[in-house]
Design a protein around this motif. Sequence first.
Motif, PDB file in Angstrom:
ATOM      1  N   ALA A 493       0.816  -1.215   0.000  1.00  0.00           N
ATOM      2  CA  ALA A 493       0.000   0.000   0.000  1.00  0.00           C
ATOM      3  C   ALA A 493       0.849   1.263   0.000  1.00  0.00           C
ATOM      4  O   ALA A 493       0.513   2.258  -0.653  1.00  0.00           O
ATOM      5  CB  ALA A 493      -0.949  -0.014   1.193  1.00  0.00           C
ATOM      6  N   TRP A 494       1.966   1.241   0.735  1.00  0.00           N
ATOM      7  CA  TRP A 494       2.745   2.481   0.853  1.00  0.00           C
ATOM      8  C   TRP A 494       3.307   2.930  -0.489  1.00  0.00           C
ATOM      9  O   TRP A 494       3.351   4.136  -0.764  1.00  0.00           O
ATOM     10  CB  TRP A 494       3.870   2.333   1.885  1.00  0.00           C
ATOM     11  CG  TRP A 494       5.015   1.432   1.508  1.00  0.00           C
ATOM     12  CD1 TRP A 494       5.174   0.117   1.840  1.00  0.00           C
ATOM     13  CD2 TRP A 494       6.175   1.789   0.738  1.00  0.00           C
ATOM     14  NE1 TRP A 494       6.349  -0.377   1.324  1.00  0.00           N
ATOM     15  CE2 TRP A 494       7.002   0.631   0.651  1.00  0.00           C
ATOM     16  CE3 TRP A 494       6.602   2.959   0.118  1.00  0.00           C
ATOM     17  CZ2 TRP A 494       8.214   0.614  -0.036  1.00  0.00           C
ATOM     18  CZ3 TRP A 494       7.819   2.947  -0.567  1.00  0.00           C
ATOM     19  CH2 TRP A 494       8.607   1.785  -0.637  1.00  0.00           C
ATOM     20  N   ILE A 495       3.714   1.983  -1.329  1.00  0.00           N
ATOM     21  CA  ILE A 495       4.304   2.390  -2.609  1.00  0.00           C
ATOM     22  C   ILE A 495       3.213   2.766  -3.612  1.00  0.00           C
ATOM     23  O   ILE A 495       3.402   3.660  -4.452  1.00  0.00           O
ATOM     24  CB  ILE A 495       5.238   1.288  -3.161  1.00  0.00           C
ATOM     25  CG1 ILE A 495       6.189   1.894  -4.206  1.00  0.00           C
ATOM     26  CG2 ILE A 495       4.459   0.126  -3.775  1.00  0.00           C
ATOM     27  CD1 ILE A 495       7.325   0.971  -4.600  1.00  0.00           C
ATOM     28  N   LYS A 496       2.041   2.134  -3.520  1.00  0.00           N
ATOM     29  CA  LYS A 496       0.937   2.536  -4.392  1.00  0.00           C
ATOM     30  C   LYS A 496       0.428   3.921  -4.024  1.00  0.00           C
ATOM     31  O   LYS A 496       0.244   4.785  -4.898  1.00  0.00           O
ATOM     32  CB  LYS A 496      -0.202   1.504  -4.302  1.00  0.00           C
ATOM     33  CG  LYS A 496       0.107   0.174  -4.948  1.00  0.00           C
ATOM     34  CD  LYS A 496      -1.117  -0.703  -5.107  1.00  0.00           C
ATOM     35  CE  LYS A 496      -1.680  -1.150  -3.782  1.00  0.00           C
ATOM     36  NZ  LYS A 496      -2.794  -2.122  -3.951  1.00  0.00           N
ATOM     37  N   GLU A 497       0.193   4.149  -2.753  1.00  0.00           N
ATOM     38  CA  GLU A 497      -0.383   5.429  -2.320  1.00  0.00           C
ATOM     39  C   GLU A 497       0.638   6.565  -2.371  1.00  0.00           C
ATOM     40  O   GLU A 497       0.336   7.675  -2.811  1.00  0.00           O
ATOM     41  CB  GLU A 497      -0.958   5.296  -0.910  1.00  0.00           C
ATOM     42  CG  GLU A 497      -2.114   4.322  -0.782  1.00  0.00           C
ATOM     43  CD  GLU A 497      -3.347   4.760  -1.555  1.00  0.00           C
ATOM     44  OE1 GLU A 497      -3.424   5.953  -1.948  1.00  0.00           O
ATOM     45  OE2 GLU A 497      -4.243   3.919  -1.762  1.00  0.00           O
ATOM     46  N   GLY A 498       1.858   6.288  -1.910  1.00  0.00           N
ATOM     47  CA  GLY A 498       2.880   7.337  -1.891  1.00  0.00           C
ATOM     48  C   GLY A 498       3.260   7.819  -3.274  1.00  0.00           C
ATOM     49  O   GLY A 498       3.394   9.023  -3.511  1.00  0.00           O
ATOM     50  N   THR A 499       3.423   6.870  -4.210  1.00  0.00           N
ATOM     51  CA  THR A 499       3.788   7.296  -5.568  1.00  0.00           C
ATOM     52  C   THR A 499       2.609   7.898  -6.312  1.00  0.00           C
ATOM     53  O   THR A 499       2.806   8.721  -7.215  1.00  0.00           O
ATOM     54  CB  THR A 499       4.385   6.129  -6.383  1.00  0.00           C
ATOM     55  OG1 THR A 499       3.450   5.044  -6.452  1.00  0.00           O
ATOM     56  CG2 THR A 499       5.686   5.644  -5.765  1.00  0.00           C
ATOM     57  N   ALA A 500       1.382   7.526  -5.953  1.00  0.00           N
ATOM     58  CA  ALA A 500       0.213   8.190  -6.549  1.00  0.00           C
ATOM     59  C   ALA A 500       0.191   9.658  -6.153  1.00  0.00           C
ATOM     60  O   ALA A 500      -0.118  10.538  -6.974  1.00  0.00           O
ATOM     61  CB  ALA A 500      -1.073   7.500  -6.114  1.00  0.00           C
ATOM     62  N   ASN A 501       0.536   9.941  -4.907  1.00  0.00           N
ATOM     63  CA  ASN A 501       0.648  11.334  -4.473  1.00  0.00           C
ATOM     64  C   ASN A 501       1.816  12.026  -5.160  1.00  0.00           C
ATOM     65  O   ASN A 501       1.698  13.163  -5.639  1.00  0.00           O
ATOM     66  CB  ASN A 501       0.843  11.401  -2.959  1.00  0.00           C
ATOM     67  CG  ASN A 501      -0.446  11.713  -2.230  1.00  0.00           C
ATOM     68  OD1 ASN A 501      -1.465  12.028  -2.843  1.00  0.00           O
ATOM     69  ND2 ASN A 501      -0.431  11.623  -0.916  1.00  0.00           N
ATOM     70  N   LEU A 502       2.956  11.355  -5.213  1.00  0.00           N
ATOM     71  CA  LEU A 502       4.151  11.937  -5.822  1.00  0.00           C
ATOM     72  C   LEU A 502       3.879  12.357  -7.264  1.00  0.00           C
ATOM     73  O   LEU A 502       4.203  13.481  -7.681  1.00  0.00           O
ATOM     74  CB  LEU A 502       5.298  10.927  -5.756  1.00  0.00           C
ATOM     75  CG  LEU A 502       6.695  11.360  -6.211  1.00  0.00           C
ATOM     76  CD1 LEU A 502       7.767  10.546  -5.490  1.00  0.00           C
ATOM     77  CD2 LEU A 502       6.892  11.193  -7.721  1.00  0.00           C
ATOM     78  N   ILE A 503       3.268  11.464  -8.025  1.00  0.00           N
ATOM     79  CA  ILE A 503       3.018  11.758  -9.437  1.00  0.00           C
ATOM     80  C   ILE A 503       1.924  12.803  -9.593  1.00  0.00           C
ATOM     81  O   ILE A 503       1.982  13.672 -10.470  1.00  0.00           O
ATOM     82  CB  ILE A 503       2.695  10.454 -10.190  1.00  0.00           C
ATOM     83  CG1 ILE A 503       3.976   9.617 -10.285  1.00  0.00           C
ATOM     84  CG2 ILE A 503       2.123  10.730 -11.576  1.00  0.00           C
ATOM     85  CD1 ILE A 503       3.783   8.237 -10.834  1.00  0.00           C
ATOM     86  N   ALA A 504       0.921  12.773  -8.716  1.00  0.00           N
ATOM     87  CA  ALA A 504      -0.128  13.800  -8.772  1.00  0.00           C
ATOM     88  C   ALA A 504       0.454  15.186  -8.553  1.00  0.00           C
ATOM     89  O   ALA A 504       0.127  16.148  -9.269  1.00  0.00           O
ATOM     90  CB  ALA A 504      -1.201  13.509  -7.722  1.00  0.00           C
ATOM     91  N   TYR A 505       1.337  15.321  -7.555  1.00  0.00           N
ATOM     92  CA  TYR A 505       1.957  16.615  -7.300  1.00  0.00           C
ATOM     93  C   TYR A 505       2.956  16.996  -8.381  1.00  0.00           C
ATOM     94  O   TYR A 505       3.235  18.187  -8.584  1.00  0.00           O
ATOM     95  CB  TYR A 505       2.635  16.616  -5.922  1.00  0.00           C
ATOM     96  CG  TYR A 505       1.664  16.838  -4.788  1.00  0.00           C
ATOM     97  CD1 TYR A 505       1.147  18.110  -4.532  1.00  0.00           C
ATOM     98  CD2 TYR A 505       1.246  15.787  -3.977  1.00  0.00           C
ATOM     99  CE1 TYR A 505       0.246  18.321  -3.500  1.00  0.00           C
ATOM    100  CE2 TYR A 505       0.337  15.985  -2.944  1.00  0.00           C
ATOM    101  CZ  TYR A 505      -0.159  17.252  -2.711  1.00  0.00           C
ATOM    102  OH  TYR A 505      -1.057  17.461  -1.693  1.00  0.00           O
ATOM    103  N   LEU A 506       3.500  16.017  -9.084  1.00  0.00           N
ATOM    104  CA  LEU A 506       4.400  16.283 -10.198  1.00  0.00           C
ATOM    105  C   LEU A 506       3.634  16.813 -11.406  1.00  0.00           C
ATOM    106  O   LEU A 506       4.079  17.730 -12.107  1.00  0.00           O
ATOM    107  CB  LEU A 506       5.147  15.004 -10.577  1.00  0.00           C
ATOM    108  CG  LEU A 506       6.254  15.106 -11.626  1.00  0.00           C
ATOM    109  CD1 LEU A 506       7.419  15.950 -11.116  1.00  0.00           C
ATOM    110  CD2 LEU A 506       6.746  13.712 -12.000  1.00  0.00           C
ATOM    111  N   LEU A 507       2.454  16.242 -11.656  1.00  0.00           N
ATOM    112  CA  LEU A 507       1.667  16.622 -12.826  1.00  0.00           C
ATOM    113  C   LEU A 507       0.874  17.910 -12.608  1.00  0.00           C
ATOM    114  O   LEU A 507       0.659  18.674 -13.557  1.00  0.00           O
ATOM    115  CB  LEU A 507       0.700  15.495 -13.193  1.00  0.00           C
ATOM    116  CG  LEU A 507       1.298  14.144 -13.593  1.00  0.00           C
ATOM    117  CD1 LEU A 507       0.188  13.163 -13.936  1.00  0.00           C
ATOM    118  CD2 LEU A 507       2.254  14.286 -14.765  1.00  0.00           C
TER     119      LEU A 507
END
Length: 626
Positions: A493-507
């Motif tokens: 869960a941590w890598i799915k949720e954390g990277t979803a946030n990371l990419i959202a803030y990147l885009l």
Amino acid sequence: MQFNSSRPIQLRHARAINTLLLSLFSSCIFPMQSAIAEVQITVTGGEDRWSQRVNQEFAPRSKKALQTLELLAKNDYGVELGTRLPLVIAATLKASLPDDAEKNKVVYLEAGLSEIEIRERSLKQPLRQGVHLLIDELTKGNKKNLPDWFAFALADNIAANIIEGLQLSPLPSYANELPVVRPINLSEKKAAQKIAEQRRAILGEKVRLGIFQILQQQSGSNFHTRVRAYLQAFVEKDSNPEQVFNTQFGISQNTVFQQVAETVLANDKGEDDSKPARGVNQLDVSREPIEMQQAWAAFKQASKPRALAWSANGFWGLAENSPRIIDAALAVCHTKGGKNCRLLAIDDEVATYGGRSFVGVQMGDYNVENYTTTIEHEWLPIVRQAAAQFDRLVNDTLQVKLIRDATIYIGVGEDDYRQILINDMHVTPEQAELTAEVSGGLSGRDGKIALKFTGKQSREMQYSLAVKTTLHELTHELQKQIKNGNAGFNPPAWIKEGTANLIAYLLAPQMRINDSAAEPLRNWRVSARNWWRYENRTNLQPEDMIKINHPDWLKMMKEKRGNYQMADLMCIYLQAISGDDFLKKWVTYFQLSGVPRSNHSTAFEQAFGITESEFHADFKRWLAQL
């Protein structure tokens, strides 16, 4: 731990540029001192991989940049700067500093900074300081007699030229400008002021660099000779700034301002990427089958909101004046006998063409609240714009794209959201109850996504939900599509949720909403850091994030454990130690998750070049220094 190692325009524009320049200097001033110790780069940090990366990768280029400045100062300006440029680079916030370290000579390179932020702190900042020392020496302490803009413009120009000479890797197109972020814990009015200041600072640097590009073109190979003579003229307190400028550069200040104003204004307009890539009225269907021509004719006469579905066997469905127009159009198409019906158009946008996947957005409409109309009129269009740009942005940024359509349902209130989860996304009533209580969005099966708006949310929260959460949930859909539904393993869960946030803030900063740049979001890195330092009231630890499933994740959300913040920190650190190709590694990892008989540990090491256990241990070492 320390490691040593060019057409004139109206004069009012020139005046505006001058005013802008003068308004920006207060935030850029560096204290000037005349006696500083010998140049030395000191890196201080922990035992973690990020500290090692700072020492091995970033410190050497800072040293090379300062050495280049020393040579320039000696050869072109006759000034010895050697003993005046010490620099301390702290890789963590808790890193111990040398006893003699001066506050303004310490650069903090925290994990999670973008490459352009790292260059700003470790290259531009010390180089600017050095140039100010140079100016102080040449003017013999009379720098205050200079026009205010000149010193800062010269510092920006020399720093930019030296950095260009380092021949660093090109910055990615999606992160080639300092990010503008919404300050935390400020009123809407003060936050808006801070955002405006950040934007003025970015524009101001462009203006200053533009000025010196003109002066360099005007001066040719004699540029530094003329700058030196210009600065030395101010040793005399009664020097006339405009006269000295005209004499040395052969051009008036106002002429320079006019030319740079025209250039900056022309290049700062930007383009509107939020409009549909292909509109309904642009489509020529004259050569299409008669059935499709009839469908388009009917669609163009329909009232908005409207949607048109089309099937491969020639049947079509039209819906209008319905909050659930996508589902309604697909249902009509299937009822008529259509097979594999797909959305063809919605309102004024063509949905399906050229292999493009389409993300439809519609209201849930199970329970109508007093503020449903407000959400539908104000926020549904924002969600649609964010969704419409997602596929292009991930393709530009990650070189991957959605391969299947998706649908976003907007729930208004908790009850409406719950009904979407149960009826459209087939979540069990028990799980829907908890999800509706604690979450603001969910990505389910079959490309279906739900968002929850409520009347209690602030405008800032609703904007973040419409843009950031939309991107977050679409990133989850991308994760599943990269895996392509194959039997491999379910990433933690941590890598799915954390990277979803990371990419959202990147885009998000790349978005254009309502013909303008998207509003800045909060600095998620600082928010996560502050949570760990001040708000982790349940003492959540990294090991608590290992092997938790989705029900556990929801339970932690209900208990306000801070699992999203911890996941953010873990992914911030993973990105920091992975280097410039983190996004490529991220795609590889999720591709491996769809390989039959693959497992998380092997895929993690293969993708990121570090074992999972090594990462967790290293992350804890870094976290202790945060």
